[in-house]
Design a protein around this motif. Sequence first.
Motif, mmCIF file in Angstrom:
data_model
loop_
_atom_site.group_PDB
_atom_site.id
_atom_site.type_symbol
_atom_site.label_atom_id
_atom_site.label_comp_id
_atom_site.label_asym_id
_atom_site.label_seq_id
_atom_site.Cartn_x
_atom_site.Cartn_y
_atom_site.Cartn_z
ATOM 1 N N ILE A 116 0.820 -1.219 0.000
ATOM 2 C CA ILE A 116 0.000 0.000 0.000
ATOM 3 C C ILE A 116 0.847 1.260 0.000
ATOM 4 C CG2 ILE A 116 -1.981 -1.123 1.083
ATOM 5 C CD1 ILE A 116 -1.057 0.018 3.778
ATOM 6 N N SER A 117 2.184 1.104 0.319
ATOM 7 C CA SER A 117 3.008 2.304 0.319
ATOM 8 C C SER A 117 4.449 1.930 0.517
ATOM 9 C CB SER A 117 2.558 3.260 1.438
ATOM 10 O OG SER A 117 3.337 4.449 1.389
ATOM 11 N N VAL A 118 5.355 2.829 0.037
ATOM 12 C CA VAL A 118 6.789 2.712 0.284
ATOM 13 C C VAL A 118 7.228 4.037 0.879
ATOM 14 C CG1 VAL A 118 9.057 2.386 -0.722
ATOM 15 C CG2 VAL A 118 7.128 1.082 -1.618
ATOM 16 N N ILE A 119 7.838 3.960 2.074
ATOM 17 C CA ILE A 119 8.205 5.179 2.779
ATOM 18 C C ILE A 119 9.610 5.029 3.313
ATOM 19 C CG2 ILE A 119 5.816 5.695 3.393
ATOM 20 C CD1 ILE A 119 6.401 4.573 6.177
ATOM 21 N N SER A 120 10.159 6.150 3.776
ATOM 22 C CA SER A 120 11.491 6.095 4.375
ATOM 23 C C SER A 120 11.437 6.323 5.886
ATOM 24 C CB SER A 120 12.387 7.159 3.715
ATOM 25 O OG SER A 120 11.816 8.454 3.875
ATOM 26 N N GLU A 121 10.220 6.702 6.464
ATOM 27 C CA GLU A 121 10.094 6.936 7.898
ATOM 28 C C GLU A 121 9.887 5.601 8.599
ATOM 29 O OE1 GLU A 121 8.247 8.364 5.598
ATOM 30 O OE2 GLU A 121 9.043 10.426 5.523
ATOM 31 N N LEU A 122 9.926 5.701 9.966
ATOM 32 C CA LEU A 122 9.749 4.497 10.779
ATOM 33 C C LEU A 122 8.329 4.405 11.321
ATOM 34 C CD1 LEU A 122 13.142 4.364 12.717
ATOM 35 C CD2 LEU A 122 12.511 3.205 10.612
ATOM 36 N N GLU A 123 7.376 5.138 10.689
ATOM 37 C CA GLU A 123 5.975 5.028 11.091
ATOM 38 C C GLU A 123 5.112 5.288 9.877
ATOM 39 O OE1 GLU A 123 4.899 9.486 12.677
ATOM 40 O OE2 GLU A 123 5.663 8.011 14.141
ATOM 41 N N PHE A 124 3.863 4.787 9.975
ATOM 42 C CA PHE A 124 2.945 4.919 8.854
ATOM 43 C C PHE A 124 1.517 4.881 9.399
ATOM 44 C CE2 PHE A 124 0.241 2.927 5.583
ATOM 45 C CZ PHE A 124 0.376 3.863 4.567
ATOM 46 N N VAL A 125 0.669 5.789 8.848
ATOM 47 C CA VAL A 125 -0.735 5.819 9.245
ATOM 48 C C VAL A 125 -1.562 5.315 8.088
ATOM 49 C CG1 VAL A 125 -2.673 7.255 9.956
ATOM 50 C CG2 VAL A 125 -0.368 7.734 10.827
ATOM 51 N N ASP A 126 -2.330 4.290 8.360
ATOM 52 C CA ASP A 126 -3.146 3.650 7.330
ATOM 53 C C ASP A 126 -4.607 3.907 7.614
ATOM 54 O OD1 ASP A 126 -3.956 2.021 5.202
ATOM 55 O OD2 ASP A 126 -4.096 0.269 6.522
ATOM 56 N N THR A 127 -5.385 4.126 6.553
ATOM 57 C CA THR A 127 -6.843 4.249 6.671
ATOM 58 C C THR A 127 -7.448 3.056 5.971
ATOM 59 O OG1 THR A 127 -6.646 6.657 6.613
ATOM 60 C CG2 THR A 127 -8.815 5.701 6.174
ATOM 61 N N PRO A 128 -7.776 1.999 6.713
ATOM 62 C CA PRO A 128 -8.306 0.784 6.088
ATOM 63 C C PRO A 128 -9.677 1.042 5.488
ATOM 64 C CG PRO A 128 -7.574 0.362 8.337
ATOM 65 C CD PRO A 128 -7.632 1.859 8.173
ATOM 66 N N LEU A 129 -10.028 0.312 4.479
ATOM 67 C CA LEU A 129 -11.332 0.429 3.838
ATOM 68 C C LEU A 129 -12.391 -0.377 4.545
ATOM 69 C CD1 LEU A 129 -10.237 0.182 0.088
ATOM 70 C CD2 LEU A 129 -10.692 2.235 1.425
ATOM 71 N N ILE A 130 -11.954 -1.426 5.232
ATOM 72 C CA ILE A 130 -12.920 -2.275 5.944
ATOM 73 C C ILE A 130 -12.392 -2.502 7.336
ATOM 74 C CG2 ILE A 130 -13.772 -3.388 3.851
ATOM 75 C CD1 ILE A 130 -11.955 -5.729 4.470
ATOM 76 N N SER A 131 -13.258 -2.852 8.180
ATOM 77 C CA SER A 131 -12.889 -3.146 9.560
ATOM 78 C C SER A 131 -12.730 -4.641 9.738
ATOM 79 C CB SER A 131 -13.989 -2.611 10.503
ATOM 80 O OG SER A 131 -15.227 -3.251 10.223
ATOM 81 N N GLY A 132 -12.283 -5.028 10.882
ATOM 82 C CA GLY A 132 -12.057 -6.430 11.191
ATOM 83 C C GLY A 132 -10.577 -6.776 11.255
ATOM 84 N N PRO A 133 -10.252 -8.087 11.357
ATOM 85 C CA PRO A 133 -8.857 -8.524 11.478
ATOM 86 C C PRO A 133 -8.049 -8.116 10.241
ATOM 87 C CG PRO A 133 -10.358 -10.304 12.043
ATOM 88 C CD PRO A 133 -11.219 -9.234 11.455
ATOM 89 N N THR A 134 -6.887 -7.541 10.446
ATOM 90 C CA THR A 134 -6.051 -7.048 9.339
ATOM 91 C C THR A 134 -4.606 -7.385 9.633
ATOM 92 O OG1 THR A 134 -7.600 -5.228 8.954
ATOM 93 C CG2 THR A 134 -5.364 -5.031 7.995
ATOM 94 N N ASP A 135 -3.897 -7.880 8.551
ATOM 95 C CA ASP A 135 -2.472 -8.217 8.671
ATOM 96 C C ASP A 135 -1.646 -7.091 8.066
ATOM 97 O OD1 ASP A 135 -3.218 -10.661 9.690
ATOM 98 O OD2 ASP A 135 -3.104 -11.703 7.750
#
Length: 842
Positions: A760-779
């Motif tokens: 979903i993304s390639v970054i150089s920082e040591l953190e990332f904020v994701d906005t999932p499209l669906i709820s429930g268990p996520t890997d």
Amino acid sequence: MNYSKTAIAVCIILLLSIAPITQGKENGKLNSGTGCGCHSQSGTNVATPSVSGLPSQYTAGQNYQLTVSVTGGVSGSGGGFSMDVDKGTFSYLGFAVGISSTGDSATHSITGSSSRTWGFDWTAPSSGSGTANFQLAALTSNGNGADSGDRWGTLTIQVPENAPTNQPPSASNAMLTPTDAKTADSLTLSYSYSDPDGNPESGTVITWYKDSIAQPQGTIPGKVVSSSLTAKNEQWYAEVTPSDGQDSGQTITSNTVTIQNTPPTVLTPAISPSQPSSNDDLSITISSSDDDQDVLTTEIRWYLDGALVSELNDQSTVTSLATRDGDQWYVEIRVSDGEDTTVWKTSQTVTIGSSQPVNNKPTIMALVLQPYEAYTSDSLYFDFISTDNDGDPIVDTEIQWYRNGVLMPSITTTTLSSEQTSKSEQWEVHVRINDGTEWSDWEISSSVTILNTAPELDSISLDFSQAQTSQNITLSLSMSDLDGDAPASPETRWHKNGQEFTSIENQITLPSSLTSKGDNWTVFVSANDGQDLSENELSVSVEIINTIPNTIAELSHTSLEDLVLSITNDDIDGDLVSNEITWYRNGFKEGSLDGQSSVPAQLLGPGQVWSVDVIPNDGESNGSMASSQITIENLAPTAQIDIESNRLWDGEEIKVTAQNSTDLDGRITTYSWQWSDTSGNSGTGSGKEYTFIPNGMVTVTLTVYDELDSNGFTSINLQTEAGPKVTSLDAKSIQENVKLTWAWDGPDATFEVFRNGDSISVISELEFVDTPLISGPTDYTIRPIIDGQGLHSGSSSIEGFMVETIEPAESSVSTTGGLITGLLFIILSIGSLSLIFIDRRD
């Protein structure tokens, strides 16, 4: 009227009318190996015929595949040939060549007239046939259907037989007879001849020895020593060196014969006067001889009334004082040469003073058997001189013939026919006569030995009337012999260009080493029966002609270099030899290389089969074609492994490449990879580049294959080490977002973020904020990327993180408005489509 059909018919009729003429030319001509006079032969482009497949020496009964070719002449592809052979037979299964019913001639058929190369078989003749002679005429035709404008040439080839190596003969049982020879006897030599090859005796040397001294060759020809050459007490023997005309065997020696004493002879004495009175002296006449010329001693014994009068011993005269009327006297004599003594010979008896003498038996004074030198063709007869002191006529004669000392009772004639005698027999005749009252003493003639009759030379011949320098020339002869003797080595005298060549005197073979092109040799021959030479002499000649050259062709090649032809020419005549060179690649002629002695490397390819035909020519004739063939060796490719990955970490991808692998003479078609590590992992793959994930010590093997499936391989060993890892991965929910944080202990890197396996993304920082499209268990997985390479073992994951459910805010959009908008969109779409299908009118 259809004129085109009529014209076609006329043309067909004309073609049919000339068909026999065309076929007659194209269907070949048998028994014309020396050429024909029907085709023109003008112009400078000479047709050159050649034959391949003939051996330098043939093996009896073996089959050989021949190829007849013709080059030069006129351009085109049509041609023909006629080939004859005097030994062996041609054969062929097919349509291009015709064979005569006797198998001694071959020619092209109508099918083969469109070619200039023909193949057929020759079966060599049986053993002992000698040299096979081939005559070939071949032409190149211009295809005009006529005799003009063609070119032809001829070729003569001789192939000798591969005869086995000659083995020398042997002689045994040499015997000189008679063993008790006397001066009047001839000595005759006999021996047994044997040859393991069955060759007849030819050139045997007999050396005679008298008192251990060799007699000069030629002074005693044959196997008989005439009695005129011997003398009492001489010792004679002979040495025999057998020969079959090619090799000589071991020399053997005969027994030694000592010439013994010949006893003297004496005629019967006669007393004179034959009717003496008491006043007459009695005397005798003595006639004696000795073949050894020894001094003779004569013994004389007088008898009176039958009693020996010893006082008169050795007296040749009895004085009248010792006689008286009525006495009866006779005398006996014998002679001695000191070794042998004759028998007593008794004279007639005389009565002193008697007018009626006592009958005296007749005597034979000289008995001669003739001819003194008798041959097989001679009859024997005898003459004698007889006396009868009483003058009585001879009324009867008794004859006894003795052969080799044995009485032949069935023969009582005065002449012994030649049919009754054979060579080497000894004959003598015994004769006595009768005067009507008494028989004379037996008189014995000297013996006569039947001598050898010289042979008659009937005919001679040589192997060839024209011979090449490489051929030995052998003499053959036919002779007749009244004695039935087998032919022995003839007397031969060879002349080269009119000059006698003494080094091969009495040889029947003229070796090729002595001949040169242009020589004319003549041999003069006398037949020999082992004892005597024929009285007649015959001669025959041979011309030495050009010998075709020989050649050896050998191909050699070093990888990536030119293909080189080595030619070795041999011409016995010393002629300058040129070569016709033809190259073939994979069976197809490579015309651009005609006459070249090498093939450039750029024309060569691995696996190609190159062959070359070389035909030598000495300026007069083509030699037999020599061929050589070679397959260009394929060089195996060279494998090389290069590592493209900069870092070798446990559990991470390692990329290797085979791009620097090479094939010097072709191309690499297949790359095959294999690897295994100390952790039990392994794998295979293909392609120029290959990626794999090992752990620990790993062995990588690369095998490369070229287009001919040759291969090369190489292996390298690699050691991986522990790499950096993402640690302390944490996830937190912030309203509808998920915040991911982590730690990193490696070099500069970017991080690829995966949600449920999707990047979903390639970054150089040591953190990332994701906005999932669906709820429930996520890997979530964080994979570091260093220098473009994503790490597997260095990644970190969170599984089953619960994304909270967020209630959406109430929407202010009217559902009725949405429906109306949708209907309007549908109506506009339908209208647009209908405009498309309405035909336009201009």
